[in-house]
Design a protein around this motif. Structure first.
Motif, PDB file in Angstrom:
ATOM      1  N   GLU A   1       1.807   1.853   2.949  1.00 24.11           N
ATOM      2  CA  GLU A   1       2.725   2.917   2.567  1.00 24.11           C
ATOM      3  C   GLU A   1       3.623   2.466   1.439  1.00 24.11           C
ATOM      4  OE1 GLU A   1       4.515   5.620   5.659  1.00 24.11           O
ATOM      5  OE2 GLU A   1       4.027   3.883   6.846  1.00 24.11           O
TER       6      GLU A   1
ATOM      7  N   ASP B   1      -0.596   1.595 -15.034  1.00 25.37           N
ATOM      8  CA  ASP B   1      -1.625   2.589 -14.693  1.00 25.37           C
ATOM      9  C   ASP B   1      -1.725   3.650 -15.780  1.00 25.37           C
ATOM     10  OD1 ASP B   1      -1.070   2.641 -11.083  1.00 25.37           O
ATOM     11  OD2 ASP B   1      -2.305   1.355 -12.357  1.00 25.37           O
TER      12      ASP B   1
ATOM     13  N   VAL C   1      -9.739  -4.024  -1.280  1.00 29.90           N
ATOM     14  CA  VAL C   1      -9.055  -2.870  -1.849  1.00 29.90           C
ATOM     15  C   VAL C   1      -8.864  -1.826  -0.767  1.00 29.90           C
ATOM     16  CG1 VAL C   1      -9.164  -1.049  -3.551  1.00 29.90           C
ATOM     17  CG2 VAL C   1      -9.993  -3.324  -4.122  1.00 29.90           C
ATOM     18  N   THR C   2      -9.903  -1.591   0.080  1.00 28.65           N
ATOM     19  CA  THR C   2      -9.816  -0.561   1.097  1.00 28.65           C
ATOM     20  C   THR C   2      -8.723  -0.864   2.087  1.00 28.65           C
ATOM     21  OG1 THR C   2     -12.174  -0.167   0.872  1.00 28.65           O
ATOM     22  CG2 THR C   2     -11.087   0.735   2.813  1.00 28.65           C
ATOM     23  N   THR C   3      -8.531  -2.138   2.455  1.00 31.54           N
ATOM     24  CA  THR C   3      -7.502  -2.438   3.440  1.00 31.54           C
ATOM     25  C   THR C   3      -6.132  -2.213   2.861  1.00 31.54           C
ATOM     26  OG1 THR C   3      -7.573  -4.763   2.797  1.00 31.54           O
ATOM     27  CG2 THR C   3      -8.881  -4.099   4.705  1.00 31.54           C
ATOM     28  N   GLU C   4      -6.006  -2.117   1.529  1.00 29.79           N
ATOM     29  CA  GLU C   4      -4.715  -1.803   0.943  1.00 29.79           C
ATOM     30  C   GLU C   4      -4.446  -0.310   0.978  1.00 29.79           C
ATOM     31  OE1 GLU C   4      -5.056  -5.284  -2.454  1.00 29.79           O
ATOM     32  OE2 GLU C   4      -4.816  -3.204  -3.002  1.00 29.79           O
ATOM     33  N   ALA C   5      -5.496   0.480   1.303  1.00 27.85           N
ATOM     34  CA  ALA C   5      -5.389   1.923   1.153  1.00 27.85           C
ATOM     35  C   ALA C   5      -4.311   2.501   2.039  1.00 27.85           C
ATOM     36  CB  ALA C   5      -6.735   2.572   1.470  1.00 27.85           C
ATOM     37  N   ALA C   6      -4.011   1.874   3.165  1.00 30.86           N
ATOM     38  CA  ALA C   6      -3.033   2.439   4.089  1.00 30.86           C
ATOM     39  C   ALA C   6      -1.653   1.872   3.871  1.00 30.86           C
ATOM     40  CB  ALA C   6      -3.477   2.175   5.527  1.00 30.86           C
TER      41      ALA C   6
ATOM     42  N   GLY D   1       3.034   1.092  -1.405  1.00 35.85           N
ATOM     43  CA  GLY D   1       2.663   1.186  -2.811  1.00 35.85           C
ATOM     44  C   GLY D   1       1.271   1.713  -2.990  1.00 35.85           C
ATOM     45  N   GLY D   2       0.866   1.808  -4.258  1.00 35.57           N
ATOM     46  CA  GLY D   2      -0.451   2.339  -4.559  1.00 35.57           C
ATOM     47  C   GLY D   2      -1.483   1.248  -4.566  1.00 35.57           C
ATOM     48  N   ASP D   3      -2.471   1.390  -5.453  1.00 35.40           N
ATOM     49  CA  ASP D   3      -3.599   0.493  -5.363  1.00 35.40           C
ATOM     50  C   ASP D   3      -3.523  -0.635  -6.370  1.00 35.40           C
ATOM     51  OD1 ASP D   3      -3.759   2.055  -7.465  1.00 35.40           O
ATOM     52  OD2 ASP D   3      -5.799   2.693  -7.165  1.00 35.40           O
TER      53      ASP D   3
END
Lengths: 181, 277
Positions: free
Chosen positions: B161, B188, B154-159, B163-165
């Motif tokens: 640009e 969501d 999940v954290t590696t998706e944080a950057a 889309g969201g999580d």
């Protein structure tokens, strides 16, 4: 050079291995990132962890920044998603409650209020509303960001942000009202 | 309450109106509008008392020290147990053994033997491919988080640009990126509102039994969360999906609301649109 151009130049230097450039990026954005994390997480220690994690990710992913948005917007998006990750890890556990009784002579209790930087009833109400509504009102109403910027940070259309802010305020008012009952 | 009315109340609350006449008249026109205005004012006023907050000097220096310590630390070696790489091959071999056993027990015709041979060939090839890919992944970059739990992916998706999580999968039809973004945002919103006990009845369903439509779509174990009208264009030019049908939102029965997959089913055709996970 504009602020945006300065940020882009700094990030380019970070990719080239310039640590001083990254320290400058942190200096420019760390307080606001921390403020956002604090309002979302509701706990100072957790907000510090989230802030550090945000800048770790920013450093490691510096080469992936495309420049489509402002650097600050990109960093705040990382911050919000980092907070969401940490909230998921905590399995939606709430922050330790700030003492109800705040006696001006009781320095430890006042320190707890100061630690969160927000009146306890407001922080409790914020913690009680859904995460996406909380982020929207934090960014728009507390941090004072323009709705298009909030929309870009949260990755949803402006109309969705308007709806989330409106509904978030409605739920917040209900929570604040329940606290006085 | 229509979008325009909500927008007018919000603008009044935020002090954005040069002329408040229309907004004031709206608030005075019905108790519901006044109640909404007062709730918005309570929240907005409370939030405006929240001051800015900064890191203390001690927090700042500690955070930077810890950050640079972590950035300079050597990346931990990724150790992949041998059985992780070869488990798919072992699984394939078990399938082969099982098929052979079934054939021997039932007696084989030419057709069943041919089918079995093709199936064995396919399974073994797939298992060998999985083992090869597992080896390739073991040599890939180290994840950003060292603890190796779900937080890492999940954290590696944080950057990202783009889309969201939340990541959408199980798309039954060709959807544009704006369609997928719309449904991801809707998922969501639904998760948050269901968790907050917000009523999901939103318009009349053209079918008397949405659950039957859901069952028809082939989704097992899902129950209806709500039915929603086709999205309307936003006055500010927000992109709307090309799909113009009303739809059902559903989630697995008994699932954790805040992390449950949300399935969207076309309410007119009962076809699955997509599942947001």
């Amino acid at each position: 050079m504009t602020t945006a151009a300065q940020d882009s130049e700094l990030l380019r230097r970070v990719v080239d291995g310039d640590h001083d450039a990254f320290n400058e990026i942190m200096r420019r954005h760390e307080d606001r990132v921390f403020s956002v994390c604090l309002r979302i997480m509701g706990d100072r220690d957790q907000a510090l962890d989230a802030t550090q994690e945000t800048f770790l990710t920013t450093f490691r992913k510096a080469g992936q920044f495309k420049g489509d948005s402002a650097l600050g917007t990109w960093i705040y998006r990382i911050a919000v998603n980092t907070c969401y990750d940490q909230l998921r890890k905590q399995k939606r556990r709430r922050a330790d409650p700030i003492p109800d009784h705040v006696d001006p002579a009781d320095f430890s209790a006042q320190d707890a209020v100061d630690a969160a930087g927000i009146r306890p009833e407001i922080q409790e109400a914020l913690a009680a509303i859904p995460r996406d509504f909380r982020s929207a009102v934090v960014l728009a109403d507390i941090e004072g960001m323009a709705l298009p910027d909030v929309a870009e940070i949260l990755g949803v259309p402006v109309g969705t942000i308007k709806s989330r802010v409106f509904r978030g305020r409605r739920l917040l008012a209900k929570e604040l009202g329940n606290q006085t009952v | 309450m229509r979008d325009y009315e909500l927008e007018l109340i919000a603008a009044l609350v935020e002090g954005r109106l040069d002329d408040e006449t229309e907004a004031r008249a709206l608030i005075d026109s019905a108790p519901g509008f006044r109640a909404e205005y007062e709730a918005q004012m309570i929240a907005y006023s409370a939030l405006s008392t929240v001051g800015t907050t900064s890191l203390t000097d001690s927090e700042r220096s500690t955070m930077r020290r810890d950050l640079w310590t972590e950035l300079r630390a050597p990346a931990p070696a990724v150790s992949t147990p041998w059985y992780y790489l070869w488990a798919p091959v072992a699984a394939g071999l078990l399938v082969v053994v099982g098929v052979v056993a079934v054939i021997n027990q039932s007696g084989s015709s030419d057709d069943s033997a041919t089918e079995a041979a093709e199936f064995i060939s396919t399974s073994t090839t797939a298992a060998a491919t999985d083992a090869t890919e597992g080896g390739a992944l073991a040599g890939a970059d180290t994840p950003d988080t060292a603890d190796g739990d779900d937080g890492a992916s999940v954290t590696t998706e944080a950057a990202d640009e783009g889309g969201g999580d939340s990541v959408t999968e199980d798309t039954a039809a060709e959807l544009s990126s704006s369609d997928e973004a719309y449904y991801a945002a809707e998922a969501d919103r639904i998760r948050e509102e269901v968790a907050a006990d917000v009523d999901q009845s939103d318009g009349e369903a053209p079918r008397s039994d949405p659950q039957a439509c859901l069952d028809e779509s082939g989704l097992d174990g899902y129950s209806v969360v709500g039915t929603y009208p086709a999205p309307l264009p936003d006055v500010e030019g927000e992109e709307i999906p090309e799909v113009a049908s009303p739809y059902i939102a559903a989630m697995p029965e008994g699932a954790d609301v805040e992390e449950a997959p949300i399935a969207f089913v076309d309410l007119l055709t009962c076809a699955l649109i997509l599942i947001d996970r």
